[in-house]
Structure formats: structure tokens, C-alpha cells
Design an enzyme around this catalytic site. Structure first.
Site, PDB file in Angstrom:
ATOM      1  N   GLU A 139      13.494  19.202 -23.096  1.00 33.26           N
ATOM      2  CA  GLU A 139      12.793  19.465 -21.823  1.00 33.26           C
ATOM      3  C   GLU A 139      13.531  20.526 -20.996  1.00 33.26           C
ATOM      4  OE1 GLU A 139       9.849  18.136 -21.095  1.00 33.26           O
ATOM      5  OE2 GLU A 139       9.693  16.199 -22.105  1.00 33.26           O
ATOM      6  N   HIS A 147       2.609  14.734 -28.932  1.00 39.85           N
ATOM      7  CA  HIS A 147       1.928  13.450 -28.755  1.00 39.85           C
ATOM      8  C   HIS A 147       1.389  12.943 -30.103  1.00 39.85           C
ATOM      9  CE1 HIS A 147      -0.641  10.484 -26.665  1.00 39.85           C
ATOM     10  NE2 HIS A 147      -1.515  10.768 -27.618  1.00 39.85           N
ATOM     11  N   ARG A 181       0.770  23.225 -13.223  1.00 41.19           N
ATOM     12  CA  ARG A 181       1.620  22.098 -13.621  1.00 41.19           C
ATOM     13  C   ARG A 181       1.405  21.732 -15.096  1.00 41.19           C
ATOM     14  NH1 ARG A 181       3.513  16.713 -10.297  1.00 41.19           N
ATOM     15  NH2 ARG A 181       4.721  15.880 -12.023  1.00 41.19           N
ATOM     16  N   LYS A 211      11.149  23.028 -12.150  1.00 44.30           N
ATOM     17  CA  LYS A 211      10.122  21.991 -12.004  1.00 44.30           C
ATOM     18  C   LYS A 211       9.650  21.917 -10.561  1.00 44.30           C
ATOM     19  CE  LYS A 211       8.174  17.787 -13.186  1.00 44.30           C
ATOM     20  NZ  LYS A 211       8.085  16.639 -14.033  1.00 44.30           N
ATOM     21  N   GLU A 267      -1.657  18.716 -10.591  1.00 45.46           N
ATOM     22  CA  GLU A 267      -2.110  19.293 -11.859  1.00 45.46           C
ATOM     23  C   GLU A 267      -3.581  19.652 -11.812  1.00 45.46           C
ATOM     24  OE1 GLU A 267       0.016  17.356 -15.063  1.00 45.46           O
ATOM     25  OE2 GLU A 267      -1.479  17.981 -16.492  1.00 45.46           O
ATOM     26  N   ASN A 304       3.498  20.711 -19.810  1.00 44.80           N
ATOM     27  CA  ASN A 304       3.160  19.922 -20.997  1.00 44.80           C
ATOM     28  C   ASN A 304       3.315  20.727 -22.285  1.00 44.80           C
ATOM     29  OD1 ASN A 304       2.483  17.643 -19.470  1.00 44.80           O
ATOM     30  ND2 ASN A 304       0.430  18.469 -19.085  1.00 44.80           N
ATOM     31  N   HIS A 353       3.604  19.193 -25.722  1.00 45.80           N
ATOM     32  CA  HIS A 353       3.314  17.765 -25.593  1.00 45.80           C
ATOM     33  C   HIS A 353       2.062  17.329 -26.362  1.00 45.80           C
ATOM     34  CE1 HIS A 353       6.476  17.955 -22.649  1.00 45.80           C
ATOM     35  NE2 HIS A 353       6.375  16.684 -22.345  1.00 45.80           N
ATOM     36  N   ARG A 371       0.821  -1.228   0.000  1.00 43.69           N
ATOM     37  CA  ARG A 371       0.000   0.000   0.000  1.00 43.69           C
ATOM     38  C   ARG A 371       0.853   1.276   0.000  1.00 43.69           C
ATOM     39  NH1 ARG A 371      -3.499  -3.083   3.465  1.00 43.69           N
ATOM     40  NH2 ARG A 371      -5.216  -3.826   2.163  1.00 43.69           N
ATOM     41  N   HIS A 405      10.665  10.815 -27.613  1.00 41.57           N
ATOM     42  CA  HIS A 405       9.722  11.716 -26.927  1.00 41.57           C
ATOM     43  C   HIS A 405      10.227  13.163 -26.962  1.00 41.57           C
ATOM     44  CE1 HIS A 405       6.819  13.227 -24.074  1.00 41.57           C
ATOM     45  NE2 HIS A 405       7.795  13.606 -23.266  1.00 41.57           N
ATOM     46  N   LYS A 454       5.123  11.913 -10.731  1.00 39.08           N
ATOM     47  CA  LYS A 454       4.232  11.223 -11.683  1.00 39.08           C
ATOM     48  C   LYS A 454       4.821   9.844 -11.965  1.00 39.08           C
ATOM     49  CE  LYS A 454       1.891  14.852 -14.288  1.00 39.08           C
ATOM     50  NZ  LYS A 454       1.723  15.508 -15.599  1.00 39.08           N
TER      51      LYS A 454
END
Ligand code: GLY
Length: 374
Positions: free
Chosen positions: A184, A252, A241, A226, A236, A245, A248, A120, A266, A142
């Protein structure tokens, strides 16, 4: 050593950045081990560096068995998640233990997610080994695996207990990967830090050549940016936040079009995506055209793709927008876009008309074939 705090109340932690830190990992981690073993999850690419890490841990009395996984995006799977969990349970991992994620974004995301569900929720340490993971994915909590429905769709927010960054690990990273990670870095300048974008224009060449001072400064500055953004909007929810992106959504679509393969990494997709986000902003009259051209020129100068043509994308705008619709950022049928009023002035726009984006993309110069990137 540069220490960057990530201020998240009870989940606060630090990012330590220092050349040569790999060989000093044992002393750096002793305070967390508390007499317990620290299992390592890594991949085949790190075989050469793993003995250095393990020797350093063993020297201070920390036992550490390593699970070595295949490299690549395919490892962020249910199968490997189960393998990691089973292996760690067999090793007798307890909730208070710390698992070390030693690798790039794939290893960090997978290990972090495993740590979030094991017993957990147990602790983990990020030890990122690619520029992309050092300046982005290892910080902020993340974690995820991919599912049949798409990338990063199964995951959790789970903050690490510590992030250790050794810029010297980039010496053995393929140059193409370093360049992709650089996308990035420059992203932080484009989001809200014009002075840092200017620094990038002046120092990118040195950074990519492996200049230690430029590399360490860029990593520390990116991590601090960051940490600030994550500290303001951990999950987010406020839109802050989401600024991370930038590029992105366009990126994407390009990555989806190339099958999330080595045809377009990426970071390369993000680079092209950021250039497109600025070009679209200029096209809409939101941002000066010279800013969009300046962004594209810098992206080109460092050898990254600055649009559809350089990314080798021949698909229609409609097809690319279809890819965007599968982006997990879709909310209530709309897709928020990161647009810009200028360099360092990015904002979230929820009113973008996708048919208009498709028409814009159709008007862009496009690629005839996939570009080979050495
Ligand atoms: N890479 C985007 C984020 O961490 O929010």
C-alpha cells in the site's frame, strides 16, 4: 514529529507520526479527553503494547478500560460489533467521548463503525499498529464490518478525531505483515507519483529492514498522499478516491480464491493485483511494457507476489472474473478498473470487457499450489 493535516471542513483532523509516540499517547490525547475516560478497543496481538498505552493515559489522569478482541478478519462481524457496542454502552460512553482503536485494519474498521452508530455517532481516535493500517486504512474514515454477502459491505464513512502513528510498533510486527503493508506504500507511487516510486525502488530494502528514517518518511509521504486524495473526494464520488483501489479488483479475485485466508494477505493480493493491472494495461497497449515489467520487478524484489503464479493461484480467468463480480465496486452492472498509462499515471476505466480480462488471466503463468510465505 510529522503532522499531516486531513482537510475535510468540519471533519478535519491531523495525523501525528513519531517514533515512540505510544509511550507519549497520554499527553497527545489529553486535549481530546476533556476529563472523560477513553475506552480502548484492541486485540490479543497488542497485549504486549497495551500496558504502555494505558500507563501513558493514566499518567495524565485519563481512565481507560480495554476491550481485547480475538485477532483476525473474523472479528469484523455483527457479533463483535454488538459486543463492542454493548461493552462501550456499559462503560457509559457519551457522544462527545473518544474511543481509541488500537490495532490494525480490523480493529480500526470495527471500532470506527461502532463509533459511527453509538449514540448516533461518537468520536474515535485511530492508533494503527500495522504498516497497512498506518499508511491506508486509519486515514480517510472508511469503517465497516463484513457480512455473509462479502467483505466491508456494512459500514459508514466516519472520520476519526485524530490519528496517532508510532512507526516503532512495526518492530514487533511479523515481517510478512510489514511486507504486505508495503504494497500500500508503493501504491501511492504507482497511482500518481513517479518520483515516490523511484524513492521506493531505492529505499524499500532499508524500509523493510526497519530503518527508522526510511520508515518514517514512507509513512508520512503515504499518509500525505492519502490525505490529499481523501480531501478531494471524501466519499468516493468523483473517481479520485477510487484511485486508491489500484490493484484491488484483481487482488480481490485472488483473495476470494484463497478464501480471504492467511494463504494470501490483503497486501499480498494488492501487490499481485497491481502487477496484473499494469500487465493488463501493457497488454492493451495503454502502457509501455517496460513500465509493467519495472513494476513487477520491484514487487518481486521486495518479496511480494507479482502475479498469479507467485500468488499460488491456479484458477481459470473465468473463475477469477466471477469473484470480481462480487466486488462492491460493481455499479450498474459494470466493474470500473484502475488501469495505467505508465508508472504514476493511473486512471479509472469503466469500459473494460470482463471476457477480455478473463482471457488475459488465462494467458498468465499460474501457480500449481499455494506458496508458503514465511
Ligand atoms: N483504502 C481505500 C480507501 O480508503 O479509499
Amino acid at each position: 514529529m510529522t503532522v499531516v493535516p486531513v482537510a475535510l471542513g468540519a471533519r478535519s483532523y491531523e495525523v501525528w507520526i513519531e517514533a515512540g509516540l505510544l509511550a507519549r499517547a497520554g499527553p497527545a490525547l489529553r486535549h481530546l479527553a476533556n476529563g472523560r475516560a477513553m475506552p480502548i478497543v484492541t486485540d490479543e496481538n497488542l497485549r504486549g503494547h497495551l500496558p504502555v498505552l494505558q500507563a501513558s493515559l493514566h499518567a495524565v489522569g485519563i481512565a481507560s478500560e480495554a476491550l481485547i478482541l480475538p485477532p483476525g478478519e473474523g472479528t469484523k462481524s455483527w457479533t463483535q460489533l454488538a459486543a463492542v457496542c454493548d461493552c462501550l454502552l456499559e462503560q457509559g460512553v457519551e457522544r462527545g467521548d473518544h474511543i481509541i482503536a488500537f490495532g490494525g485494519g480490523v480493529i480500526g474498521d470495527l471500532t470506527g463503525f461502532a463509533a459511527s452508530i453509538l449514540k448516533r455517532g461518537c468520536n474515535f481516535v485511530q492508533f494503527p499498529t500495522t504498516l497497512l493500517s498506518q499508511v491506508d486504512s486509519s486515514v480517510g474514515g472508511k469503517t465497516a464490518i463484513n457480512s455473509a454477502a462479502g467483505k466491508n459491505l456494512v459500514g459508514a464513512f466516519h472520520q476519526p478525531a485524530l490519528v496517532l502513528i508510532d512507526p516503532d510498533l512495526l518492530d514487533t510486527l511479523p515481517q510478512r505483515q510489514v511486507r504486505a503493508g508495503y504494497a500500500e506504500v508503493v501504491k501511492y507511487g504507482l497511482i500518481d507519483d513517479f518520483a515516490f516510486f523511484e524513492w521506493c525502488e531505492a529505499h524499500a530494502e532499508a524500509l523493510l529492514r526497519g530503518d527508522a528514517a526510511a520508515r518514517e518518511y514512507a509513512i508520512a509521504h503515504s499518509v500525505a498522499a492519502k490525505a490529499r486524495i481523501v480531501g478531494e473526494d471524501e466519499r468516493e464520488t468523483t473517481g479520485k478516491r477510487a484511485l486508491l483501489n489500484l490493484g484491488h479488483t484483481f487482488g480481490h479475485a485472488l483473495e476470494a480464491e484463497t478464501g480471504f485466508s492467511d494463504k494470501l494477505l490483503h497486501g499480498e493480493g494488492v501487490a499481485a493485483g497491481m502487477a496484473l493491472a499494469f500487465a493488463y494495461s501493457a497488454h492493451k497497449g495503454l502502457c509501455p511494457g517496460q513500465d509493467a515489467e519495472r513494476v513487477a520487478a520491484h514487487i518481486r524484489a521486495v518479496g511480494l507476489p507479482d502475479g498469479l503464479k507467485a500468488a499460488g493461484i491456479a484458477a481459470s480467468g473465468t473463475r477469477l472474473v466471477e469473484h470480481m463480480l462480487h466486488d462492491k465496486k460493481m455499479a450498474s452492472g459494470t466493474l470500473p478498473f484502475l488501469l495505467a498509462r505508465g508508472i504514476g499515471q493511473t486512471y479509472l476505466d469503466k469500459t473494460v470487457d470482463l471476457a477480455d480480462v478473463a482471457a488475459f488471466l488465462d494467458a498468465q503463468p499460474r501457480g500449481a499450489a499455494c506458496v508458503h510465505r514465511p
